[in-house]
Write a protein that holds these residues in place. Structure first.
Motif, PDB file in Angstrom:
ATOM      1  N   ILE A   2      26.348 -11.271  -7.265  1.00 13.32           N
ATOM      2  CA  ILE A   2      25.578 -10.464  -6.319  1.00 13.32           C
ATOM      3  C   ILE A   2      24.724  -9.492  -7.123  1.00 13.32           C
ATOM      4  O   ILE A   2      25.207  -8.874  -8.072  1.00 13.32           O
ATOM      5  CB  ILE A   2      26.502  -9.681  -5.371  1.00 13.32           C
ATOM      6  CG1 ILE A   2      27.351 -10.631  -4.531  1.00 13.32           C
ATOM      7  CG2 ILE A   2      25.684  -8.757  -4.467  1.00 13.32           C
ATOM      8  CD1 ILE A   2      28.401  -9.935  -3.702  1.00 13.32           C
ATOM      9  N   VAL A   3      23.473  -9.377  -6.737  1.00 13.85           N
ATOM     10  CA  VAL A   3      22.572  -8.404  -7.335  1.00 13.85           C
ATOM     11  C   VAL A   3      22.161  -7.436  -6.226  1.00 13.85           C
ATOM     12  O   VAL A   3      21.657  -7.858  -5.189  1.00 13.85           O
ATOM     13  CB  VAL A   3      21.315  -9.067  -7.932  1.00 13.85           C
ATOM     14  CG1 VAL A   3      20.376  -8.016  -8.498  1.00 13.85           C
ATOM     15  CG2 VAL A   3      21.693 -10.082  -8.993  1.00 13.85           C
ATOM     16  N   TYR A   4      22.431  -6.154  -6.457  1.00 13.91           N
ATOM     17  CA  TYR A   4      21.984  -5.114  -5.529  1.00 13.91           C
ATOM     18  C   TYR A   4      20.705  -4.511  -6.092  1.00 13.91           C
ATOM     19  O   TYR A   4      20.650  -4.161  -7.273  1.00 13.91           O
ATOM     20  CB  TYR A   4      23.034  -4.006  -5.402  1.00 13.91           C
ATOM     21  CG  TYR A   4      24.285  -4.446  -4.687  1.00 13.91           C
ATOM     22  CD1 TYR A   4      24.354  -4.429  -3.303  1.00 13.91           C
ATOM     23  CD2 TYR A   4      25.396  -4.879  -5.401  1.00 13.91           C
ATOM     24  CE1 TYR A   4      25.512  -4.837  -2.641  1.00 13.91           C
ATOM     25  CE2 TYR A   4      26.545  -5.280  -4.750  1.00 13.91           C
ATOM     26  CZ  TYR A   4      26.590  -5.257  -3.375  1.00 13.91           C
ATOM     27  OH  TYR A   4      27.738  -5.662  -2.724  1.00 13.91           O
ATOM     28  N   TYR A  26      22.075 -16.320  -7.777  1.00 16.29           N
ATOM     29  CA  TYR A  26      22.586 -15.016  -7.361  1.00 16.29           C
ATOM     30  C   TYR A  26      22.259 -14.786  -5.893  1.00 16.29           C
ATOM     31  O   TYR A  26      21.348 -15.405  -5.336  1.00 16.29           O
ATOM     32  CB  TYR A  26      21.972 -13.891  -8.203  1.00 16.29           C
ATOM     33  CG  TYR A  26      20.475 -13.791  -8.126  1.00 16.29           C
ATOM     34  CD1 TYR A  26      19.852 -12.941  -7.213  1.00 16.29           C
ATOM     35  CD2 TYR A  26      19.657 -14.566  -8.955  1.00 16.29           C
ATOM     36  CE1 TYR A  26      18.473 -12.864  -7.145  1.00 16.29           C
ATOM     37  CE2 TYR A  26      18.278 -14.488  -8.888  1.00 16.29           C
ATOM     38  CZ  TYR A  26      17.694 -13.639  -7.976  1.00 16.29           C
ATOM     39  OH  TYR A  26      16.324 -13.562  -7.896  1.00 16.29           O
ATOM     40  N   GLU A  27      23.040 -13.910  -5.285  1.00 16.71           N
ATOM     41  CA  GLU A  27      22.748 -13.430  -3.938  1.00 16.71           C
ATOM     42  C   GLU A  27      22.093 -12.068  -4.110  1.00 16.71           C
ATOM     43  O   GLU A  27      22.661 -11.188  -4.751  1.00 16.71           O
ATOM     44  CB  GLU A  27      24.040 -13.287  -3.132  1.00 16.71           C
ATOM     45  CG  GLU A  27      23.844 -12.672  -1.771  1.00 16.71           C
ATOM     46  CD  GLU A  27      25.144 -12.345  -1.065  1.00 16.71           C
ATOM     47  OE1 GLU A  27      25.087 -11.626  -0.058  1.00 16.71           O
ATOM     48  OE2 GLU A  27      26.221 -12.788  -1.528  1.00 16.71           O
ATOM     49  N   TYR A  28      20.917 -11.894  -3.545  1.00 19.52           N
ATOM     50  CA  TYR A  28      20.184 -10.644  -3.697  1.00 19.52           C
ATOM     51  C   TYR A  28      20.386  -9.795  -2.447  1.00 19.52           C
ATOM     52  O   TYR A  28      19.920 -10.163  -1.361  1.00 19.52           O
ATOM     53  CB  TYR A  28      18.706 -10.935  -3.921  1.00 19.52           C
ATOM     54  CG  TYR A  28      17.871  -9.749  -4.379  1.00 19.52           C
ATOM     55  CD1 TYR A  28      18.426  -8.680  -5.058  1.00 19.52           C
ATOM     56  CD2 TYR A  28      16.516  -9.726  -4.153  1.00 19.52           C
ATOM     57  CE1 TYR A  28      17.647  -7.618  -5.501  1.00 19.52           C
ATOM     58  CE2 TYR A  28      15.716  -8.670  -4.587  1.00 19.52           C
ATOM     59  CZ  TYR A  28      16.299  -7.626  -5.256  1.00 19.52           C
ATOM     60  OH  TYR A  28      15.529  -6.564  -5.688  1.00 19.52           O
ATOM     61  N   VAL A  29      21.065  -8.688  -2.596  1.00 17.45           N
ATOM     62  CA  VAL A  29      21.272  -7.754  -1.500  1.00 17.45           C
ATOM     63  C   VAL A  29      20.210  -6.661  -1.656  1.00 17.45           C
ATOM     64  O   VAL A  29      20.282  -5.846  -2.573  1.00 17.45           O
ATOM     65  CB  VAL A  29      22.693  -7.157  -1.509  1.00 17.45           C
ATOM     66  CG1 VAL A  29      22.845  -6.138  -0.391  1.00 17.45           C
ATOM     67  CG2 VAL A  29      23.739  -8.256  -1.397  1.00 17.45           C
ATOM     68  N   VAL A  36      23.099  -1.954   6.859  1.00 18.46           N
ATOM     69  CA  VAL A  36      24.308  -2.672   6.444  1.00 18.46           C
ATOM     70  C   VAL A  36      24.291  -2.895   4.926  1.00 18.46           C
ATOM     71  O   VAL A  36      25.291  -2.657   4.244  1.00 18.46           O
ATOM     72  CB  VAL A  36      24.445  -4.013   7.200  1.00 18.46           C
ATOM     73  CG1 VAL A  36      25.574  -4.848   6.630  1.00 18.46           C
ATOM     74  CG2 VAL A  36      24.647  -3.762   8.688  1.00 18.46           C
ATOM     75  N   ALA A  37      23.159  -3.345   4.406  1.00 23.51           N
ATOM     76  CA  ALA A  37      23.041  -3.578   2.961  1.00 23.51           C
ATOM     77  C   ALA A  37      23.172  -2.278   2.184  1.00 23.51           C
ATOM     78  O   ALA A  37      23.839  -2.225   1.143  1.00 23.51           O
ATOM     79  CB  ALA A  37      21.717  -4.266   2.640  1.00 23.51           C
ATOM     80  N   LEU A  38      22.553  -1.222   2.681  1.00 27.36           N
ATOM     81  CA  LEU A  38      22.633   0.076   2.015  1.00 27.36           C
ATOM     82  C   LEU A  38      24.066   0.597   2.013  1.00 27.36           C
ATOM     83  O   LEU A  38      24.556   1.095   0.998  1.00 27.36           O
ATOM     84  CB  LEU A  38      21.702   1.084   2.693  1.00 27.36           C
ATOM     85  CG  LEU A  38      21.676   2.479   2.098  1.00 27.36           C
ATOM     86  CD1 LEU A  38      21.258   2.441   0.628  1.00 27.36           C
ATOM     87  CD2 LEU A  38      20.759   3.378   2.904  1.00 27.36           C
ATOM     88  N   ALA A  64      22.098  -3.576  -9.832  1.00 35.30           N
ATOM     89  CA  ALA A  64      23.526  -3.665 -10.134  1.00 35.30           C
ATOM     90  C   ALA A  64      23.947  -5.121  -9.982  1.00 35.30           C
ATOM     91  O   ALA A  64      23.612  -5.771  -8.997  1.00 35.30           O
ATOM     92  CB  ALA A  64      24.327  -2.775  -9.195  1.00 35.30           C
ATOM     93  N   PHE A  65      24.668  -5.595 -10.971  1.00 38.75           N
ATOM     94  CA  PHE A  65      25.103  -6.992 -11.018  1.00 38.75           C
ATOM     95  C   PHE A  65      26.623  -7.026 -10.863  1.00 38.75           C
ATOM     96  O   PHE A  65      27.336  -6.382 -11.623  1.00 38.75           O
ATOM     97  CB  PHE A  65      24.708  -7.627 -12.351  1.00 38.75           C
ATOM     98  CG  PHE A  65      23.263  -7.404 -12.690  1.00 38.75           C
ATOM     99  CD1 PHE A  65      22.285  -8.229 -12.176  1.00 38.75           C
ATOM    100  CD2 PHE A  65      22.879  -6.342 -13.508  1.00 38.75           C
ATOM    101  CE1 PHE A  65      20.945  -8.012 -12.482  1.00 38.75           C
ATOM    102  CE2 PHE A  65      21.551  -6.119 -13.815  1.00 38.75           C
ATOM    103  CZ  PHE A  65      20.579  -6.954 -13.302  1.00 38.75           C
TER     104      PHE A  65
END
Length: 83
Positions: A2-4, A26-29, A36-38, A64-65
């Protein structure tokens, strides 16, 4: 993984481009896309010690990874482990 991050952040744009160039999945948030994402990101940021230095220095802590329970804000950690 996951990448924020957010497209509003030049470091995030550069990091996702590097991941794409290497074909790393990767999943990009996107934390600026929804509450919700925040909230998901801030919950992680507020509880994980990997963000302590970023918070102390006044940084948000993106990109952030998160992979296999490990959190990093350094793209080289991700790229080096993908070799």
């Amino acid at each position: 993984m996951i990448v924020y991050g957010t497209p509003l952040c030049p470091d995030c744009v550069e990091a996702t481009a590097a991941l794409d160039a290497r074909g790393i999945h990767y999943e990009y948030v996107i934390i600026t896309e929804s509450i919700v994402a925040l909230k998901q990101f801030t919950r992680l940021r507020d509880t994980h010690p990997a963000f302590d230095a970023a918070k102390k220095d006044g940084y948000l802590g993106i990109p952030a990874f998160v992979r296999e329970g490990k959190v990093s804000m350094d793209i080289s950690d991700v790229l080096d482990s993908a070799l």
